[in-house]
Enzyme design. Structure first.
Site, PDB file in Angstrom:
ATOM      1  N   ASP A 101     -46.058   5.723   8.190  1.00 21.42           N
ATOM      2  CA  ASP A 101     -46.672   4.355   8.905  1.00 21.42           C
ATOM      3  C   ASP A 101     -47.410   4.848  10.159  1.00 21.42           C
ATOM      4  O   ASP A 101     -46.766   5.578  10.983  1.00 21.42           O
ATOM      5  CB  ASP A 101     -45.274   3.594   9.406  1.00 21.42           C
ATOM      6  CG  ASP A 101     -45.503   2.179   9.503  1.00 21.42           C
ATOM      7  OD1 ASP A 101     -46.441   1.931   9.930  1.00 21.42           O
ATOM      8  OD2 ASP A 101     -44.426   1.335   9.145  1.00 21.42           O
ATOM      9  N   ASP A 198     -50.554   0.059  10.205  1.00 22.51           N
ATOM     10  CA  ASP A 198     -49.940  -1.260  11.009  1.00 22.51           C
ATOM     11  C   ASP A 198     -50.942  -1.994  11.472  1.00 22.51           C
ATOM     12  O   ASP A 198     -52.002  -1.501  11.727  1.00 22.51           O
ATOM     13  CB  ASP A 198     -49.132  -0.452  11.952  1.00 22.51           C
ATOM     14  CG  ASP A 198     -48.409  -1.725  12.805  1.00 22.51           C
ATOM     15  OD1 ASP A 198     -47.507  -2.158  12.115  1.00 22.51           O
ATOM     16  OD2 ASP A 198     -48.726  -2.068  14.271  1.00 22.51           O
ATOM     17  N   GLU A 261     -51.316  -3.379   6.378  1.00 22.01           N
ATOM     18  CA  GLU A 261     -50.547  -4.478   6.844  1.00 22.01           C
ATOM     19  C   GLU A 261     -51.643  -5.604   7.337  1.00 22.01           C
ATOM     20  O   GLU A 261     -52.277  -5.555   8.200  1.00 22.01           O
ATOM     21  CB  GLU A 261     -49.619  -4.176   8.042  1.00 22.01           C
ATOM     22  CG  GLU A 261     -48.841  -5.451   8.196  1.00 22.01           C
ATOM     23  CD  GLU A 261     -48.239  -5.497   9.859  1.00 22.01           C
ATOM     24  OE1 GLU A 261     -47.248  -6.168   9.839  1.00 22.01           O
ATOM     25  OE2 GLU A 261     -48.790  -5.052  10.502  1.00 22.01           O
ATOM     26  N   HIS A 324     -39.245  -5.631   6.818  1.00 25.04           N
ATOM     27  CA  HIS A 324     -38.604  -5.156   8.148  1.00 25.04           C
ATOM     28  C   HIS A 324     -38.745  -6.273   9.008  1.00 25.04           C
ATOM     29  O   HIS A 324     -38.416  -6.385  10.445  1.00 25.04           O
ATOM     30  CB  HIS A 324     -38.818  -3.739   8.789  1.00 25.04           C
ATOM     31  CG  HIS A 324     -40.258  -3.459   9.068  1.00 25.04           C
ATOM     32  ND1 HIS A 324     -41.051  -3.486   8.076  1.00 25.04           N
ATOM     33  CD2 HIS A 324     -40.655  -3.621  10.222  1.00 25.04           C
ATOM     34  CE1 HIS A 324     -42.243  -3.627   8.719  1.00 25.04           C
ATOM     35  NE2 HIS A 324     -42.173  -3.399   9.902  1.00 25.04           N
ATOM     36  N   ASP A 325     -39.885  -7.139   8.576  1.00 26.85           N
ATOM     37  CA  ASP A 325     -40.085  -8.254   9.794  1.00 26.85           C
ATOM     38  C   ASP A 325     -39.685  -9.614   9.401  1.00 26.85           C
ATOM     39  O   ASP A 325     -39.989 -10.540  10.110  1.00 26.85           O
ATOM     40  CB  ASP A 325     -41.860  -8.257   9.721  1.00 26.85           C
ATOM     41  CG  ASP A 325     -42.014  -7.137  10.545  1.00 26.85           C
ATOM     42  OD1 ASP A 325     -41.448  -6.524  11.456  1.00 26.85           O
ATOM     43  OD2 ASP A 325     -43.340  -6.545  10.211  1.00 26.85           O
TER      44      ASP A 325
HETATM   45  C1  NOJ Z   1     -46.262  -4.902  12.413  1.00 27.42           C
HETATM   46  C2  NOJ Z   1     -44.926  -4.043  12.282  1.00 27.42           C
HETATM   47  O1  NOJ Z   1     -44.584  -4.404  10.870  1.00 27.42           O
HETATM   48  C3  NOJ Z   1     -44.149  -4.898  13.185  1.00 27.42           C
HETATM   49  O2  NOJ Z   1     -42.761  -4.445  12.965  1.00 27.42           O
HETATM   50  C4  NOJ Z   1     -44.298  -4.585  14.671  1.00 27.42           C
HETATM   51  O3  NOJ Z   1     -43.584  -5.065  15.732  1.00 27.42           O
HETATM   52  C5  NOJ Z   1     -45.758  -4.834  14.833  1.00 27.42           C
HETATM   53  N1  NOJ Z   1     -46.834  -4.498  13.663  1.00 27.42           N
HETATM   54  C6  NOJ Z   1     -46.510  -4.171  16.242  1.00 27.42           C
HETATM   55  O4  NOJ Z   1     -46.638  -2.883  15.862  1.00 27.42           O
END
Ligand code: NOJ
Length: 530
Positions: A101, A198, A261, A324-325
């Protein structure tokens, strides 16, 4: 089909590991890289083809690793660089590809680059970040408050889309790009097969720093999301930058890949498609987050499949139910009062869809045993900075990050520590890998079976998709490749269905609740038709 169509990242299944929560081998309550190595045989037993590991690089952990202070060192909390090399080679020995990542939108405010940059106006790295004499506009940080933070050293403001501990890099500076390329080369050299990039929407910002327009409505208690991100999201330079990275990746042997992402929160609702680039010069894969916010229902499934099927044929879709979000997929799908049996049935329909639709499936650790969202966290147990800094108006992401439930022993076999970084779900004595391993009808063994069926049937991993009947109760489609045709029917509703599509003839690859052409509530059928 030619060889290029059999690329691992197109037809393989990817398993996402949140390293803090997988397995703790040091007894400090936090998962680590040796823990992942120990569980590689388990991961392999699922039949998946690749692992994606969330960031484990050196970090003050303000955003649990998404604030990196050294891109080329493993944080001691997770182990060492030697562990990282062992992890790559052990994964490769088992035929698993490895995805790291990479966070290039920002660094930690403790990264030596930022420490230098902030130190004086004429520091050579001053322009590596985005500075301004005053707050130049109304841009807001996603994590709450203004996106501009005053820095006492020079009395100027720096830009941060996320936390103030995550200053945005200035990707217009060629020196920054050169450093990023060095980092990528380092990981390509040690054998990493792909990168999850990311926050690619926020790489570049408008050079004139124009104010974002306000949304029509802004709830009083909200500190975020009250503006349309027109000038700091989906900037067209993002696509050029990704094309450059893609060129670098492609200059390396092996089938290396980029998955990005990509959120759909910007001004241009079609921007997500542009991240693939024209003629595939951009990302290989764009994350499909369309299922992360609701429970699957027929209209939604159909609309999402249509949207992703509208991509150019050479652009490959992806499917994701949990991450994870966001709230774990199964906890959005199960209704209050649903029995355990219904939960398992719903989980199976989700798995069947995920693993038979056209696109790369991503499975989030624990999804294969229906780990639920942890909903009982008290405010003082919450660790997620986003929830804390918005005064809990944004729900915490911690509930989907609780430790993996391996067995019925202390801490679900995750850690021997008295304290784990997040609590373990209370249902672990009943819901864990060990229990499900021994049960042929468990959801865990179901995932294994369906992944195997997918891998053995080219139509399922590579064939074209055609949506069939337009019915509010179920979804049906075919997958077809090189003379093989497979019909998939999934009943997403609480009563039996009788599809018109012929589901009494053919070779049933897998089904549940299929009786004389009818399919029971939350049943399904996957039938080879020739
Ligand atoms: C996306 C990530 O999935 C998340 O967990 C993170 O807080 C933010 N980007 C900032 O890097």
């Amino acid at each position: 089909m030619n060889n290029k169509d059999f690329l691992w990242w197109k037809h393989g299944v990817v398993y996402q590991i949140y390293p803090r929560s997988f397995l703790d081998t040091t007894g400090n309550g936090v998962g680590d890289l040796p823990g992942i190595i120990k569980k590689l045989d388990y991961v392999k037993s699922l039949g998946v083809h690749a692992i994606w590991i969330n960031p484990f690089f050196q970090s003050p952990m303000a955003d649990f690793g998404y604030d990196i202070s050294d891109f080329q060192s493993v944080d001691p909390l997770f182990g060492s660089n030697t562990d990282m090399l062992t992890l790559i080679s052990e994964a490769h020995k088992r035929g698993l590809k490895v995805i790291f990542d990479m966070v290039f939108n920002h660094t930690s405010s403790e990264h030596p680059w930022f420490v230098e940059s902030r130190s004086s106006l004429d520091n050579p790295k001053r322009d590596w970040y985005i500075w301004n004499e005053k707050k130049p506009n109304n841009w807001q940080s996603l994590f709450g408050g203004s996106a501009w933070e005053k820095c006492d050293f020079t009395n100027q403001y720096y830009y941060h889309f996320f936390l103030s501990e995550q200053p945005d890099l200035n990707l217009r500076n060629p020196e920054v790009i050169a450093e990023i390329k060095k980092i990528i080369e380092y990981y390509l050299d040690i054998g990493v097969d792909g990168f999850r990039l990311d926050a690619v929407n926020t790489y570049f910002e408008d050079e004139n720093l124009m104010d974002n327009p306000d949304t029509d409505y802004c709830p009083a208690e909200y500190t975020i999301d009250c503006q349309i991100r027109k000038y700091n999201f989906d900037h067209h330079h993002n696509y050029n930058f990704l094309a450059e990275i893609k060129k670098l990746i492609d200059s390396y042997p092996g089938e290396r890949m980029l998955v990005g992402e990509v959120a759909k929160d910007g001004h241009d609702k079609d921007a997500w498609k542009k991240y693939y680039g024209d003629a595939q010069v951009g990302l290989d894969l764009v994350f499909n987050f369309d299922f992360l916010y609701n429970s699957p229902n027929v209209n939604q499934v159909t609309d999402i499949v249509k949207a992703w099927e509208s991509l150019e044929m050479h652009n490959w879709p992806t499917y994701v139910f949990s991450s994870h979000d966001q709230i774990r997929g199964i906890s959005r799908y199960v209704l209050e009062g649903d029995s355990i049996e219904t939960e398992v049935k719903k989980a199976k329909t989700m798995a069947i869809f995920l693993l038979t639709v056209r696109g790369t499936p991503f499975i989030y650790y624990g999804q294969e045993i229906t780990m639920n969202q942890y909903t009982d966290l008290t405010n003082d147990q919450i660790k997620d900075p986003w929830a804390i800094r918005t005064n809990f108006t944004v729900p915490t992401r911690d509930g989907c990050r609780t430790p993996m439930q391996w067995d019925g022993t202390k801490n679900a076999g995750f850690s021997t520590s008295e304290y784990t970084w997040l609590p373990i779900s209370k249902n672990y004595p009943q819901k864990n890998v060990e229990v499900q391993n021994g049960d042929p009808n468990s959801i865990l063994n179901f995932y294994r079976k369906v992944i195997q069926i997918r891998s053995e049937n080219p139509a399922l991993f590579g064939g074209k998709l055609e949506l069939l009947e337009d019915n509010p109760d179920f979804v049906s489609y075919t997958r077809e490749l090189d003379g093989q045709k497979v019909l998939i029917i999934i009943n997403f509703c609480e009563h039996s269905i009788k599809p018109e599509s012929e589901c009494q003839t053919g070779n049933v690859l897998i089904s549940e609740g299929l009786n004389n052409g009818e399919i029971e509530p939350f049943g399904f059928a996957v039938i080879e038709k020739n």
